[in-house]
Design an enzyme around this catalytic site. Sequence first.
Site, PDB file in Angstrom:
ATOM      1  N   GLU A 118       0.841  -1.207   0.000  1.00  0.00           N
ATOM      2  CA  GLU A 118       0.000   0.000   0.000  1.00  0.00           C
ATOM      3  C   GLU A 118       0.883   1.266   0.000  1.00  0.00           C
ATOM      4  O   GLU A 118       1.884   1.323   0.719  1.00  0.00           O
ATOM      5  CB  GLU A 118      -0.887  -0.005   1.261  1.00  0.00           C
ATOM      6  N   LYS A 121      -9.468   2.549  -2.285  1.00  0.00           N
ATOM      7  CA  LYS A 121      -9.660   1.933  -0.966  1.00  0.00           C
ATOM      8  C   LYS A 121     -11.056   2.263  -0.435  1.00  0.00           C
ATOM      9  O   LYS A 121     -11.416   3.435  -0.318  1.00  0.00           O
ATOM     10  CB  LYS A 121      -8.572   2.475  -0.035  1.00  0.00           C
ATOM     11  N   CYS A 159      -5.772  -2.630   2.219  1.00  0.00           N
ATOM     12  CA  CYS A 159      -5.489  -2.712   3.658  1.00  0.00           C
ATOM     13  C   CYS A 159      -6.698  -2.922   4.570  1.00  0.00           C
ATOM     14  O   CYS A 159      -7.127  -4.031   4.796  1.00  0.00           O
ATOM     15  CB  CYS A 159      -4.652  -1.521   4.102  1.00  0.00           C
TER      16      CYS A 159
HETATM   17  N1  LIG Z   1      -3.327   1.163   6.145  1.00  0.00           N
HETATM   18  C1  LIG Z   1      -4.348   0.820   6.910  1.00  0.00           C
HETATM   19  O1  LIG Z   1      -5.490   0.882   6.508  1.00  0.00           O
HETATM   20  N2  LIG Z   1      -4.016   0.409   8.155  1.00  0.00           N
HETATM   21  C2  LIG Z   1      -4.977   0.227   9.189  1.00  0.00           C
HETATM   22  C3  LIG Z   1      -4.567  -0.802  10.146  1.00  0.00           C
HETATM   23  C4  LIG Z   1      -5.000  -2.175   9.775  1.00  0.00           C
HETATM   24  O2  LIG Z   1      -5.969  -2.337   9.029  1.00  0.00           O
HETATM   25  O3  LIG Z   1      -4.401  -3.128  10.245  1.00  0.00           O
END
Ligand SMILES: NC(=O)NCCC(=O)O
Length: 400
Positions: free
Chosen positions: A135, A212, A249
Amino acid sequence: MLRIESGNGGPSPTPSLRDRPAKTREGSLERHIPPGELAEVKRILYGGEPRKLDLPTAALSAAQEKDFELQGYGFEAALEQLRRPRIVRVGLIQNKIPLPTDTAVAIQVAALHRRIEEMVGVAAMCGVNIVCFQEAWTMPFAFCTREKLPWTEFAESAEDGPTTKFCQELAKKYNMVVVSPILERDELHGGILWNTAVVISNSGALLGKSRKNHIPRVGDFNESTYYMEGNTGHPVFQTQFGTIAVNICYGRHHPLNWLMYSMNGAEIIFNPSATIGALSEALWPIEARNAAIANHCFTCPINRVGTEYYKNAFTSGDGGKAHHELGHFYGSSYVAAPDGSRTPGLSRTQDGLLVSEMDLNLCRQVSDKWNFKMTARYEMYAEKLAEAIQPFFIPNIIKE
Ligand SMILES: NC(=O)NCCC(=O)O
């Protein structure tokens, strides 16, 4: 600035798993479980173990010389009479940011391009057909700071920004589909930002983009300060090598998000991520693997590695002290198959390339066996969900 972790200083020999420090839980198992019991422990934990791929010696030496881990595994499917095997090799790349976070933006981006170029070169030697990066791969994961400059300067056009052009060159050169998750600046709509995966065909043509869908509001993941929930839905991309989708993510925590990509026919769902140990490491092996099982598809979670240091301290809004780091990104990228089996994870601390060979026929074979798509009661869920989102919804609770 990047905290340099031990073992980061240059090429290191590849010791056997038993000699390796505990960089993965698989490494710990290999070291501490008696060999006679290990296969049974792995069967129970992981299902069938994918076979180790015989990767070219030149690729293994190049990875060692460039100081990243290279692992390869193959998932089997049964031979069918009417369909040929649909074999595809997928490459997942996890990496640290190579330069301190206060280096000039253009220099940081150029260094990341160089690092990825050398890793993709090795992926090509391993016959990879589709590669996916982590990401927001062109930048530090600086959203924790809530500062705008210089971080918003890392944003680029998904259509014709320098990173997309760079990936198009790689795609053409290596006949490889490239999934490139970036911070997108959308000039068409007032120059706003999105968190976007750009998908480039092996011809070098831009296939499209997927934004996203779920933006975290947890810990120091202050991404909602920068961009909104995506508006591209759940697109899947039909490539020469298979039908792919990108669940970025935090979408990993939403089973319905995975489901919607699968509804559109995704056979491989990538999950480029940036997440830290204290928050999510115990969830990491479960969520994407469960999604592969539930949706009869392959899933590919990728996480960055290292600890990124910011010059200006920031707070977490919890009364605690201001700090300079979001936390330790624990890597551990892996591939999970529809039958529940999975590869071991890449290192928790080192850059790495995971090559996985898969026969996509396995998706339908597992679907025909378990029938989750057939036995699901989508009409019942759809009806109830439509009710549940109404402001005056009455939950169906039966009381004495
Ligand atoms: N980049 C992101 O969405 N991180 C959030 C933490 C997670 O989903 O573990």
